[in-house]
Every structure is written in structure tokens, then in C-alpha cells.
Design a protein around this motif. Sequence first.
Motif, PDB file in Angstrom:
ATOM      1  N   THR A   1      15.032 -24.074  12.923  1.00  0.00           N
ATOM      2  CA  THR A   1      15.707 -22.781  12.805  1.00  0.00           C
ATOM      3  C   THR A   1      14.685 -21.654  12.933  1.00  0.00           C
ATOM      4  N   HIS A   2      15.215 -20.418  12.970  1.00  0.00           N
ATOM      5  CA  HIS A   2      14.314 -19.271  13.064  1.00  0.00           C
ATOM      6  C   HIS A   2      13.406 -19.186  11.850  1.00  0.00           C
ATOM      7  N   GLU A   3      13.951 -19.433  10.676  1.00  0.00           N
ATOM      8  CA  GLU A   3      13.130 -19.370   9.469  1.00  0.00           C
ATOM      9  C   GLU A   3      12.064 -20.462   9.458  1.00  0.00           C
ATOM     10  N   ASP A   4      12.411 -21.646   9.920  1.00  0.00           N
ATOM     11  CA  ASP A   4      11.445 -22.742   9.932  1.00  0.00           C
ATOM     12  C   ASP A   4      10.305 -22.469  10.899  1.00  0.00           C
ATOM     13  N   VAL A   5      10.619 -21.997  12.104  1.00  0.00           N
ATOM     14  CA  VAL A   5       9.557 -21.689  13.075  1.00  0.00           C
ATOM     15  C   VAL A   5       8.716 -20.517  12.597  1.00  0.00           C
ATOM     16  N   ALA A   6       9.353 -19.523  11.986  1.00  0.00           N
ATOM     17  CA  ALA A   6       8.585 -18.389  11.440  1.00  0.00           C
ATOM     18  C   ALA A   6       7.645 -18.851  10.337  1.00  0.00           C
ATOM     19  N   ALA A   7       8.067 -19.830   9.527  1.00  0.00           N
ATOM     20  CA  ALA A   7       7.188 -20.362   8.484  1.00  0.00           C
ATOM     21  C   ALA A   7       6.000 -21.090   9.095  1.00  0.00           C
ATOM     22  N   LEU A   8       6.215 -21.834  10.188  1.00  0.00           N
ATOM     23  CA  LEU A   8       5.092 -22.487  10.866  1.00  0.00           C
ATOM     24  C   LEU A   8       4.099 -21.457  11.405  1.00  0.00           C
ATOM     25  N   VAL A   9       4.638 -20.385  11.992  1.00  0.00           N
ATOM     26  CA  VAL A   9       3.766 -19.328  12.516  1.00  0.00           C
ATOM     27  C   VAL A   9       2.992 -18.655  11.389  1.00  0.00           C
TER      28      VAL A   9
ATOM     29  N   THR B   1      18.001 -31.440  18.593  1.00  0.00           N
ATOM     30  CA  THR B   1      17.327 -30.426  19.411  1.00  0.00           C
ATOM     31  C   THR B   1      16.461 -29.527  18.540  1.00  0.00           C
ATOM     32  N   ARG B   2      16.988 -29.103  17.391  1.00  0.00           N
ATOM     33  CA  ARG B   2      16.194 -28.245  16.512  1.00  0.00           C
ATOM     34  C   ARG B   2      14.981 -28.975  15.956  1.00  0.00           C
ATOM     35  N   GLN B   3      15.137 -30.251  15.664  1.00  0.00           N
ATOM     36  CA  GLN B   3      13.994 -31.009  15.181  1.00  0.00           C
ATOM     37  C   GLN B   3      12.924 -31.135  16.266  1.00  0.00           C
ATOM     38  N   SER B   4      13.347 -31.271  17.525  1.00  0.00           N
ATOM     39  CA  SER B   4      12.373 -31.337  18.621  1.00  0.00           C
ATOM     40  C   SER B   4      11.687 -29.993  18.822  1.00  0.00           C
ATOM     41  N   VAL B   5      12.427 -28.899  18.640  1.00  0.00           N
ATOM     42  CA  VAL B   5      11.792 -27.573  18.706  1.00  0.00           C
ATOM     43  C   VAL B   5      10.708 -27.459  17.638  1.00  0.00           C
ATOM     44  N   HIS B   6      11.011 -27.910  16.430  1.00  0.00           N
ATOM     45  CA  HIS B   6      10.010 -27.897  15.351  1.00  0.00           C
ATOM     46  C   HIS B   6       8.779 -28.713  15.738  1.00  0.00           C
ATOM     47  N   ARG B   7       9.013 -29.898  16.333  1.00  0.00           N
ATOM     48  CA  ARG B   7       7.875 -30.755  16.686  1.00  0.00           C
ATOM     49  C   ARG B   7       7.009 -30.115  17.763  1.00  0.00           C
ATOM     50  N   VAL B   8       7.638 -29.507  18.753  1.00  0.00           N
ATOM     51  CA  VAL B   8       6.859 -28.866  19.834  1.00  0.00           C
ATOM     52  C   VAL B   8       6.021 -27.717  19.294  1.00  0.00           C
ATOM     53  N   VAL B   9       6.637 -26.856  18.459  1.00  0.00           N
ATOM     54  CA  VAL B   9       5.887 -25.709  17.913  1.00  0.00           C
ATOM     55  C   VAL B   9       4.768 -26.199  17.008  1.00  0.00           C
TER      56      VAL B   9
ATOM     57  N   GLU C   1      14.524 -23.390  25.704  1.00  0.00           N
ATOM     58  CA  GLU C   1      13.154 -23.570  26.181  1.00  0.00           C
ATOM     59  C   GLU C   1      12.198 -23.084  25.091  1.00  0.00           C
ATOM     60  N   VAL C   2      11.231 -23.922  24.743  1.00  0.00           N
ATOM     61  CA  VAL C   2      10.246 -23.607  23.722  1.00  0.00           C
ATOM     62  C   VAL C   2       8.867 -23.819  24.331  1.00  0.00           C
ATOM     63  N   SER C   3       7.964 -22.895  24.052  1.00  0.00           N
ATOM     64  CA  SER C   3       6.610 -22.991  24.605  1.00  0.00           C
ATOM     65  C   SER C   3       5.609 -22.401  23.622  1.00  0.00           C
ATOM     66  N   VAL C   4       4.406 -22.967  23.653  1.00  0.00           N
ATOM     67  CA  VAL C   4       3.271 -22.474  22.872  1.00  0.00           C
ATOM     68  C   VAL C   4       2.123 -22.281  23.851  1.00  0.00           C
ATOM     69  N   THR C   5       1.703 -21.020  24.037  1.00  0.00           N
ATOM     70  CA  THR C   5       0.691 -20.685  25.035  1.00  0.00           C
ATOM     71  C   THR C   5      -0.463 -19.961  24.359  1.00  0.00           C
ATOM     72  N   ASN C   6      -1.665 -20.410  24.627  1.00  0.00           N
ATOM     73  CA  ASN C   6      -2.859 -19.746  24.081  1.00  0.00           C
ATOM     74  C   ASN C   6      -3.808 -19.417  25.215  1.00  0.00           C
ATOM     75  N   THR C   7      -4.587 -18.360  24.982  1.00  0.00           N
ATOM     76  CA  THR C   7      -5.594 -17.969  25.971  1.00  0.00           C
ATOM     77  C   THR C   7      -6.859 -18.805  25.760  1.00  0.00           C
ATOM     78  N   ALA C   8      -7.881 -18.527  26.554  1.00  0.00           N
ATOM     79  CA  ALA C   8      -9.136 -19.279  26.441  1.00  0.00           C
ATOM     80  C   ALA C   8      -9.795 -18.987  25.097  1.00  0.00           C
ATOM     81  N   PRO C   9     -10.319 -20.000  24.409  1.00  0.00           N
ATOM     82  CA  PRO C   9     -10.984 -19.774  23.114  1.00  0.00           C
ATOM     83  C   PRO C   9     -12.319 -19.079  23.294  1.00  0.00           C
TER      84      PRO C   9
END
Length: 496
Positions: A299-307, A333-341, A372-380
Amino acid sequence: MDVRRLPPERARRAWTRVGIALAHTARSVRREATDGWSAARRAPRRTVTTGTLAVVSAAALGLIPLLLLPPERPVLAVLEALYAACLIPLRRYRPVVAVLGTGPLLVGPNVWVLALVPLILVSATRRITPPRRAWLAAGVACAVSVVLTAAGSLIVPGPWLTDTVGNAISAVLLVLLPALAGTLLGRRRPLVSLLRERNAYLEQARSLTAAAARMEERTRIAGEMHDLLGHRLSLISVHAGALEMAAARQAPPLAGQAELLRTTAGTAMEELRDILGLLRREEVTSEPEAGRPEAGRGTHEDVAALVAESRRAGVDVELIWSVPDTADPSPRTRQSVHRVVREGLTNVLKHASGAPTRVEVVAVTGTAGEVEVSVTNTAPRSDRHPQPGNRSGLVGLEERITLLGGSFTAGPLRGGGFRVAARLPSRPNGMPPLAVPPPPTNDPTAGPTTHTGTRPPLSTEVLTWPRVLGAGCAAALVVLPTVAFLFLLLAMAVLR
């Protein structure tokens, strides 16, 4: 017996018996017609269509040659062709009647319907059980042909001896040999059914054995994880609590980090319990139960807590959430979103700590309910030393999302960053069937074939093929003289 010369009382009884017999015959005919119509209505459409085509083809085989080669008695030949066409549906529903009805066809003037007699007999006798009933019906059909031949020689004088011998040969070649082929194929049918049931039983037993083995292995893994990881995580949680209390008194600036360590250890302990429960359950892909911790993930609250946890750990992360409340993805589907994030943020913390990161969870427009869920980071930064990894987490994510019918991509970006993305259906219909490994091939140019898991059972066709081949060859050898005799008869009819 002349009924008119009988006394009135006996005459009435005689007429009563005749009326009862006629009424009984009419009821039997009506009952047979009703049963036949009901069976035809209950039969599959394919069976009805095939039977209709067979009747039409039989009638055409008996009538069309009469236009080219008119017989001596055309009316009787036409009636014989129609009679033979009526025996075609009887071979399926009344096989004994069909076998008995082939007797008059051997003595009729229409030689073309003789080609239908072996087909009717083979199809009917293989449905008659026990086989002695089929032989009895075939014997009665031969006797009927002999009696009709003798009766015909008395009505129409002619070479009765030649006709009797010819019809006897026809009865042997066109009735007895096809009956033998039909009984051979009829004995094969129970064997095929038994082998099919045996194969189904073996396949079910193999499936149950494999499921029991998987459950036993998962229970053993759960026990090992509980004994080893559970003890270690409990010690970490206890020491983290003590460290938080000490930091609050002696080093207040470090109290936040100590609290994060304690909460992280507690969360890891809860997730370990969830994993152990998941391993001990029979179905891994079942929906999360209401009230369990995993039921509220994604959920939105769960992903916000991970962030928020990642920000407290030092990751510069931004969350973009654009999934409307009306979308309501399924729990899987929501559980998979949690796993990806979670996997994406963990990889950023391990391999690119401090790099700006963006987490996006959006509803894909123009598709039938996808997220669609994505996690993108720039170069460290160059002063960071990433920890080594084996990509096992990404492999597990890809397998999980593929089972849900989605797509998964993970890889480096051109500018030096990294992106983990997945597209998931909001309401997956079900789990797709697992791919069955292809059978081994003898082609030397083909690459090696890898088989995993238990070996699938042999198909029913492979199990019954030797029996089918033996029965088919025996039936073909028996019917060969019949085919040769038919060709001879038809050639003689054409040459006349």
C-alpha cells in the motif's frame, strides 16, 4: 388356422391375442424410437454429425452405382441400400441388432451394399460384451442368410446349390472374419481403459509424492532457519535495545541510529516469522490471509514506510506514487510491489549508498489494469565502496513476478546508475502452468537438455501403443481376405 371356423369364444380369444401382440410390438417400436431419439439428443454434436455423414455416405454407396449399372430388380436393390443405411446408427446403440440385420444383405440383389457389411460388423462386434454374444449374433446372421437363400431358391427356381455355396463363402468372408477382427479390437478396449486408469493413478501418486517431498524439505528448511537465524536475531534485538538505552544516556546524537538498529532487528524477526509460516504452508502462491502482516504490504503507507527507513539509513530517496485508490490491486500484486521496492532500496544501500534514488509506483494507462514499479538510482560517489553481491535477490524477484504474469527488468543505466523495474497485472487470473522440460532427443547437433524435478509419467498413448499395434495388426490380417473378396465381387459386378 381359419379364425372364422372357430367357435365364437375361441375366435374372440384368438383375436385378443393378435391384438395384444400387435400392441406389444407397437409399444416396443415406439419405445425403441423414443430411446434412440433421446440417445441422439444426449450425444455430443460431433458424434451426431459423424453418424449423419456415415448414414448419408452408406446410402450414396448403395444408390449411386445403381444409376450407372441398373440391376435386374431395381426396387428391391433400392430398398436394400436404404435398409443398409439404417443399420449404420444401430451399430452404436444396438450392436446385436445391427449384427443380426446384416444377414439379409448377403442374399440381396444390390452387390454394392456388401462393402458395408464388414464395416458394420467390425464396428458392432467390438462393442458387444462378452465376445460369445458377438459370435452368437454372427452365427445367427449367417444362418439367416442360408435360410433366405434356400427360401429364395424355392420361390424362384434356379441353381440353388451354386447360390448356397456362394452365400456361404460370402458369410465366412464378410461376416465371420470381420466379427473376429471386431472381437479382437473389443478385447483391447478394456485393456486400454485399464492402462489409462493406471497411468492416471500413477500420475496422481507422483504428484502427491512430489508435493509431500517438497513440504518435508520446506519444513526442514523452516526448522533450520528458526533454530539458527531466530536465535541470532533475538540476540541482536536484545543488544540493540540495551545499546539504545545506553546511547540515550551517554551519547544522545547516536540514539536515533540505535533506535533504527533495534526496530530493524524487530522487523527482521517479524519477517522471519512470516517466512517460516509461508514455508510451512502448503501453497506458497496463496493469497495472504486478512489480519496477517503481509496482507497490508504494497500500500501507499507501506511503501512510504520503506522509503522513510531508507532515508533514516542515509539514502537520498524520493517517492512518486500515482496509483488511484480505485485501482485496488490484488494482495499478491501489492506484496510483489513491496518486494520490488524493498529489494531495490536494499541494493541501493549496499551498492550505491548516498546516491540519489527515485521510487515510482504508477498505474499504467491504456492497459487492462497494470501497475509499474521501479527503483532508479544515479551513479554512487567515488569514495563509496560497494559490497559484493550474487544477484540472487533479483533472480528471486524475476521468478516471482513471472509467475504472476508480469515482466521484470534490472540492469545498469548508461550514466552509471542502476534501475529495477517490474510491470504487474492488478488482478492476475491465476498462476500459469509450469513449463514441462522437453523430451530428450537423439539429434547430435542439439544442445544438452537439462531436466529438473521428478520425471513426468509416460503418456497413455505410449503405454498402450504396443497393445494397440498388436490388436491393429491382427485385425488387419484378418480383414485382408475380406477386402480381396469385396474387390472381386465388385469387379465381377462391373464386368457383367
